[in-house]
Design a protein around this motif. Sequence first.
Motif, short mmCIF file in Angstrom:
data_model
loop_
_atom_site.label_atom_id
_atom_site.label_comp_id
_atom_site.label_asym_id
_atom_site.label_seq_id
_atom_site.Cartn_x
_atom_site.Cartn_y
_atom_site.Cartn_z
N ALA B 34 0.84 -1.20 0.00
CA ALA B 34 0.00 0.00 0.00
C ALA B 34 0.87 1.25 0.00
O ALA B 34 0.62 2.21 -0.74
CB ALA B 34 -0.92 -0.01 1.22
N ASP B 35 1.92 1.23 0.81
CA ASP B 35 2.81 2.37 0.96
C ASP B 35 3.51 2.70 -0.36
O ASP B 35 3.63 3.86 -0.76
CB ASP B 35 3.85 2.02 2.05
N SER B 36 3.92 1.65 -1.07
CA SER B 36 4.70 1.89 -2.29
C SER B 36 3.84 2.16 -3.51
O SER B 36 4.27 2.81 -4.46
CB SER B 36 5.63 0.70 -2.56
N GLN B 37 2.59 1.69 -3.51
CA GLN B 37 1.78 1.77 -4.73
C GLN B 37 0.67 2.82 -4.68
O GLN B 37 0.13 3.19 -5.72
CB GLN B 37 1.14 0.40 -5.05
N VAL B 38 0.28 3.24 -3.48
CA VAL B 38 -0.88 4.12 -3.38
C VAL B 38 -0.50 5.39 -2.60
O VAL B 38 -0.39 5.35 -1.37
CB VAL B 38 -2.05 3.41 -2.66
N PRO B 39 -0.29 6.50 -3.29
CA PRO B 39 0.12 7.73 -2.60
C PRO B 39 -0.82 8.11 -1.45
O PRO B 39 -0.36 8.56 -0.40
CB PRO B 39 0.07 8.79 -3.72
N TRP B 40 -2.11 7.89 -1.65
CA TRP B 40 -3.07 8.24 -0.61
C TRP B 40 -2.82 7.41 0.66
O TRP B 40 -2.86 7.93 1.78
CB TRP B 40 -4.49 7.98 -1.15
N GLY B 49 2.94 7.69 11.18
CA GLY B 49 4.28 7.22 11.56
C GLY B 49 4.46 5.72 11.45
O GLY B 49 5.20 5.11 12.22
N VAL B 50 3.79 5.11 10.47
CA VAL B 50 3.87 3.65 10.33
C VAL B 50 4.69 3.28 9.09
O VAL B 50 4.46 3.81 8.01
CB VAL B 50 2.46 3.03 10.18
N THR B 51 5.65 2.38 9.27
CA THR B 51 6.34 1.80 8.11
C THR B 51 6.26 0.28 8.24
O THR B 51 6.09 -0.25 9.34
CB THR B 51 7.82 2.23 8.05
N ALA B 52 6.40 -0.39 7.10
CA ALA B 52 6.22 -1.85 7.08
C ALA B 52 7.19 -2.55 8.03
O ALA B 52 6.81 -3.48 8.74
CB ALA B 52 6.40 -2.37 5.65
N PRO B 80 -11.90 10.72 -9.41
CA PRO B 80 -12.98 9.96 -10.04
C PRO B 80 -12.44 9.09 -11.18
O PRO B 80 -11.43 9.45 -11.77
CB PRO B 80 -13.91 11.06 -10.59
N PRO B 81 -13.12 7.98 -11.52
CA PRO B 81 -14.30 7.49 -10.82
C PRO B 81 -13.99 6.45 -9.74
O PRO B 81 -14.85 6.16 -8.94
CB PRO B 81 -15.10 6.83 -11.95
N PHE B 82 -12.75 5.92 -9.71
CA PHE B 82 -12.52 4.76 -8.83
C PHE B 82 -11.85 5.10 -7.50
O PHE B 82 -11.65 4.23 -6.67
CB PHE B 82 -11.74 3.67 -9.57
N GLY B 83 -11.48 6.37 -7.32
CA GLY B 83 -10.99 6.77 -6.02
C GLY B 83 -9.48 6.75 -5.88
O GLY B 83 -8.74 6.40 -6.81
N SER B 84 -9.03 7.13 -4.67
CA SER B 84 -7.61 7.36 -4.41
C SER B 84 -6.90 6.11 -3.96
O SER B 84 -5.69 6.11 -3.78
CB SER B 84 -7.47 8.40 -3.29
N ASN B 85 -7.64 5.05 -3.72
CA ASN B 85 -7.05 3.88 -3.07
C ASN B 85 -6.89 2.70 -4.04
O ASN B 85 -7.25 1.58 -3.73
CB ASN B 85 -7.92 3.49 -1.86
N VAL B 86 -6.38 2.99 -5.23
CA VAL B 86 -6.24 1.94 -6.24
C VAL B 86 -4.76 1.74 -6.52
O VAL B 86 -4.05 2.69 -6.85
CB VAL B 86 -7.00 2.33 -7.53
N ALA B 87 -4.30 0.49 -6.37
CA ALA B 87 -2.86 0.21 -6.43
C ALA B 87 -2.38 -0.22 -7.81
O ALA B 87 -1.19 -0.34 -8.04
CB ALA B 87 -2.51 -0.88 -5.41
N VAL B 88 -3.31 -0.46 -8.73
CA VAL B 88 -2.98 -1.08 -10.01
C VAL B 88 -3.72 -0.29 -11.10
O VAL B 88 -4.82 0.19 -10.86
CB VAL B 88 -3.45 -2.56 -10.02
N PRO B 289 -5.93 -1.85 -1.57
CA PRO B 289 -5.52 -2.29 -0.24
C PRO B 289 -6.60 -1.94 0.78
O PRO B 289 -7.03 -0.79 0.86
CB PRO B 289 -4.25 -1.48 0.04
N VAL B 290 -7.06 -2.94 1.52
CA VAL B 290 -8.08 -2.71 2.54
C VAL B 290 -7.45 -2.99 3.90
O VAL B 290 -7.18 -4.13 4.24
CB VAL B 290 -9.31 -3.60 2.30
#
Lengths: 437, 437
Positions: B34-40, B49-52, B80-88, B289-290
């Motif tokens: 999530a950290d590497s693929q989704v800027p949001w 302050g969380v890292t893997a 739009p339309p699929f939101g900020s939380n899409v990694a692919v 990522p959920v």
Amino acid sequence: MTDSPYWNPRHETMARKDVEALQVRKLRNLVEWADSQVPWQAKRLRDAGVTADQIRSLDDLQRIPIMTRDDWMQGQVEEPPFGSNVAVPRESAIRYHMTSGTTGKTPIRVLDGMKDWEWIAEMWCYGLWGFGVRPRDVLFVAFGYSTFIGFWGLHYAGEKLGCLTLPGGAMATDQRVKQIVDMGATVVASTPTYALRMAQEARALGIDLAGSSVQRLILSGEPAGSIPATKKLIQEEWGARAGDTAGMTELGTIMIYIEEVLDPESDRPVAHGEMGERVVTSFGRGFIPVMRYRTRDLVVKVPGMSCRCGRTWDLYEGGIRGRVDDMKLVRGTNVYPRAVEAIVREHPEIDEFQIHLYTAEGRRDEIEILVEIPDQEADAGGITARLEKELADAHEALRFGVKQVDLGTLPRFELKAKRLVDDRIVIGTEGERRAQV
Amino acid sequence: MTDSPYWNPRHETMARKDVEALQVRKLRNLVEWADSQVPWQAKRLRDAGVTADQIRSLDDLQRIPIMTRDDWMQGQVEEPPFGSNVAVPRESAIRYHMTSGTTGKTPIRVLDGMKDWEWIAEMWCYGLWGFGVRPRDVLFVAFGYSTFIGFWGLHYAGEKLGCLTLPGGAMATDQRVKQIVDMGATVVASTPTYALRMAQEARALGIDLAGSSVQRLILSGEPAGSIPATKKLIQEEWGARAGDTAGMTELGTIMIYIEEVLDPESDRPVAHGEMGERVVTSFGRGFIPVMRYRTRDLVVKVPGMSCRCGRTWDLYEGGIRGRVDDMKLVRGTNVYPRAVEAIVREHPEIDEFQIHLYTAEGRRDEIEILVEIPDQEADAGGITARLEKELADAHEALRFGVKQVDLGTLPRFELKAKRLVDDRIVIGTEGERRAQV
């Protein structure tokens, strides 16, 4: 992979002699499998004097008995419910499909196993890829998703190919049209009639389909997809290219076969370029061996080299040209006049009837049954309502209008009755009308 | 394999400490992805302050920010339309699902890739197998097969498991009931309301469902599947065992997770046996990522050892117990009063309104909107018809009755309005009524 014009370059461009050698090898395996697993097939082969080890060239195909839809239905009577031609225990089936039968209320019943199901998706991939569909496409499937086979194979192929696949199951027409536009669908699958219906709905909604993102239409289930003028109209209304597909429930929609074209009277092969009946032998069936199955569809086969696409496979020029028998296709559903008659005749109150096909609003094919009920005491309303229901139940819920008409209105017949009147408008020329199914 | 009570014996009976070690490892991978693929997601994690590499035990989960459905919808507004939380990239999605949103006409939009899709089928297999479904079963799926996620996962699991899977897409209730009986279905999937509807239809058709081959019912989409008295009624009418499943479009129906139960006010974990909000972290999402997603469902978690099945996984005793928010579930569809209000308020002619939930014919949940339209010149019929359509469009075609009522009939509110009246009958005790969703 995205750059190749072929889904499977090796198979699609294989030299003819290698294609034929492969066909012979697969045919031999098929005969051996049918012979060893299906007593009904073993008897037919024995009666014809055919054994697997005798299959040495494609000419040997001619010695295998031809199978008809009536054979299939008779098998279901003898070994209910799935018939005599099943090679694997029912427990191994993962899918079941039915289509309206030829004789009455009993449908044709077809089981598919995992192998069939994977094969069907793979075969549709050949077709979709060849038509230009790619993983980046958004594919909307306007289809009811029941035990009618319809676009099931295409649905799985869409996922396999990597398209964003949008199933349009239980949705009203306006919802489908809106989702096509909202989601930026680039490929839409439907029957020709329904493609025109959606175009009409789009106009009512003020949506410009021709200006939408849709680039390709995959048609199936009706002759119109291969009638040039209808296809042209559909293409204009959608601003998209339309492609037709020929499927059959018994064959699992499109599959890889040996395709023969025979004279429907003599059962002898006709030459390239001549019209004849399509007879298929399938290598993709894992449940039910299909050897030399009569489709009753009329086709004209031409050599692969007549197209510049580079594929070595033969082509059916002009798609399905018509029918050998009197089956009618109405909105994707097979209708056999004799099956309708069998159902009508269960109501002794009905004295005479007529099956009437017509085109509503200039574009929607409809079927109605006109009936005469002489007994004034009879509950005519109840009879027509029950008959409508029974006909729909025997035809994948196809809507039949049943109308009582005045006594003596319908023609009477002494010898060969002709109780079917087809007034459907075929958009196009008189020549195309003759090819109407 | 057929003899094991488990679909995956290794995972289902793994020692708790191994389960937890696996969860920590998967959580670390999830955070990294999530950290590497989704800027949001990266920003949220950075802000917290969380890292893997800091994820060393399940306690570290608490440091990851909680995500809400409103966050998801806000993301769709921002990107739009699929939101900020899409990694692919969208092009890699093969499926799209939507469910009614929390605020108005905009749905929650969810993409699934091939990994999600395979995972969902696999997860359903755990559930089906544990409930006793086997390859020899005949599984009928009473479901609409559109972009509403519903039983899609179950459908694929049925095929994967090797059941004869019968999709009941575009079919009327009587056709579904007849096919269930004709095909000897042993397992039927539907919403609880629809299970009762089919039982009613069977009686009308003179079919004895309790004497049929159906042995198991898979329920989903409504609270009734976990309300003991309703479940008992369904089981009696079908003569079959009923099992409930808890799904969410955002999670791809049932999936393997880290399941937390938190106090919905303080967001602190509650002890085993105490009621709290279900918050999930999914390891099966390949697209979105959920992490720590608030379901707003109330549950009571108990240790796996409280059941003698041998599985080491924790259980939700009594299934979903109720809702934290005011969302209502009507025939499988989520209805947020504030979303309904936003749509109603687009019609300035409507002065006051009420959302009324009730039970028709003693068993069918219905939703109607009562409206007052003071202007006698207004086209009240047109307004109510349009509103019905708009509400249905925003709620997966759920049927809303919109009725004009006399002026001054509806209560007025000065401060906290309570425009929702829930008169639905819950079959069962007063205690169960309190848990109604």
